[in-house]
Design a protein around this motif. Sequence first.
Motif, PDB file in Angstrom:
ATOM      1  N   SER A   5       0.835  -1.209   0.000  1.00 38.34           N
ATOM      2  CA  SER A   5       0.000   0.000   0.000  1.00 38.34           C
ATOM      3  C   SER A   5       0.865   1.253   0.000  1.00 38.34           C
ATOM      4  N   LEU A   6       1.937   1.246   0.764  1.00 36.90           N
ATOM      5  CA  LEU A   6       2.845   2.381   0.807  1.00 36.90           C
ATOM      6  C   LEU A   6       3.509   2.609  -0.550  1.00 36.90           C
ATOM      7  N   ILE A   7       3.928   1.543  -1.192  1.00 40.15           N
ATOM      8  CA  ILE A   7       4.562   1.644  -2.509  1.00 40.15           C
ATOM      9  C   ILE A   7       3.569   2.170  -3.539  1.00 40.15           C
ATOM     10  N   ASN A   8       2.343   1.646  -3.536  1.00 41.19           N
ATOM     11  CA  ASN A   8       1.321   2.105  -4.480  1.00 41.19           C
ATOM     12  C   ASN A   8       0.973   3.575  -4.256  1.00 41.19           C
ATOM     13  N   GLY A   9       0.843   3.983  -3.020  1.00 42.30           N
ATOM     14  CA  GLY A   9       0.544   5.382  -2.713  1.00 42.30           C
ATOM     15  C   GLY A   9       1.652   6.311  -3.163  1.00 42.30           C
ATOM     16  N   THR A  10       2.888   5.920  -2.924  1.00 44.20           N
ATOM     17  CA  THR A  10       4.043   6.728  -3.334  1.00 44.20           C
ATOM     18  C   THR A  10       4.127   6.840  -4.846  1.00 44.20           C
ATOM     19  N   LEU A  11       3.903   5.740  -5.550  1.00 42.57           N
ATOM     20  CA  LEU A  11       3.924   5.771  -7.012  1.00 42.57           C
ATOM     21  C   LEU A  11       2.801   6.655  -7.569  1.00 42.57           C
ATOM     22  N   GLY A  12       1.641   6.611  -6.943  1.00 36.50           N
ATOM     23  CA  GLY A  12       0.527   7.451  -7.376  1.00 36.50           C
ATOM     24  C   GLY A  12       0.830   8.930  -7.212  1.00 36.50           C
ATOM     25  N   VAL A  13       1.409   9.298  -6.085  1.00 38.15           N
ATOM     26  CA  VAL A  13       1.777  10.696  -5.854  1.00 38.15           C
ATOM     27  C   VAL A  13       2.846  11.138  -6.844  1.00 38.15           C
ATOM     28  N   LEU A  14       3.823  10.306  -7.111  1.00 35.56           N
ATOM     29  CA  LEU A  14       4.868  10.640  -8.077  1.00 35.56           C
ATOM     30  C   LEU A  14       4.313  10.788  -9.490  1.00 35.56           C
ATOM     31  N   LEU A  15       3.347   9.949  -9.845  1.00 35.50           N
ATOM     32  CA  LEU A  15       2.714  10.038 -11.155  1.00 35.50           C
ATOM     33  C   LEU A  15       1.963  11.365 -11.297  1.00 35.50           C
ATOM     34  N   LEU A  16       1.189  11.741 -10.293  1.00 29.88           N
ATOM     35  CA  LEU A  16       0.457  13.003 -10.336  1.00 29.88           C
ATOM     36  C   LEU A  16       1.402  14.202 -10.383  1.00 29.88           C
ATOM     37  N   LEU A  17       2.474  14.148  -9.621  1.00 25.88           N
ATOM     38  CA  LEU A  17       3.459  15.226  -9.616  1.00 25.88           C
ATOM     39  C   LEU A  17       4.130  15.367 -10.980  1.00 25.88           C
ATOM     40  N   SER A  18       4.482  14.243 -11.594  1.00 23.66           N
ATOM     41  CA  SER A  18       5.128  14.304 -12.912  1.00 23.66           C
ATOM     42  C   SER A  18       4.160  14.827 -13.969  1.00 23.66           C
ATOM     43  N   LEU A  19       2.874  14.486 -13.884  1.00 23.93           N
ATOM     44  CA  LEU A  19       1.891  15.023 -14.817  1.00 23.93           C
ATOM     45  C   LEU A  19       1.766  16.536 -14.668  1.00 23.93           C
ATOM     46  N   MET A  20       1.753  17.006 -13.442  1.00 22.34           N
ATOM     47  CA  MET A  20       1.618  18.432 -13.197  1.00 22.34           C
ATOM     48  C   MET A  20       2.825  19.208 -13.725  1.00 22.34           C
ATOM     49  N   LEU A  21       4.005  18.656 -13.570  1.00 23.16           N
ATOM     50  CA  LEU A  21       5.220  19.358 -13.966  1.00 23.16           C
ATOM     51  C   LEU A  21       5.479  19.327 -15.469  1.00 23.16           C
ATOM     52  N   PHE A  22       5.078  18.260 -16.144  1.00 15.88           N
ATOM     53  CA  PHE A  22       5.481  18.081 -17.525  1.00 15.88           C
ATOM     54  C   PHE A  22       4.358  18.238 -18.542  1.00 15.88           C
TER      55      PHE A  22
END
Length: 105
Positions: A5-22
């Motif tokens: 669950s921790l890994i999935n949550g972290t990957l989800g946050v990183l995905l959203l952050l990368s979408l926002m930045l790029f």
Amino acid sequence: MKNLSLINGTLGVLLLLSLMLFLPSYKLNSVSDLNNTSDNDKIYLSGKVIKQTRFGSSSLLGMDNGLEVQCSCKSSYKNKNVSIEGIIDDFSGKKRVVALKINSF
């Protein structure tokens, strides 16, 4: 199970952050271009600041192309050429640009 669950949550946050930045930003040239955008669209605009009104810790910048930009800036940009990266916000039924980054040149 907790680690998964921790890994999935972290990957989800990183995905959203990368979408926002790029994600690409839209170039605004006039008020009519503002009507073709939707909330939270990332935009880019440039021009000369002809009016700056301070409201406590924030300012409202009036641009030469008719657009108004709300920012949390302490320095004065009046009569300066600036490039602004920001997002579209709907405030009381009126669209406005909220500055994320301002460069003066």
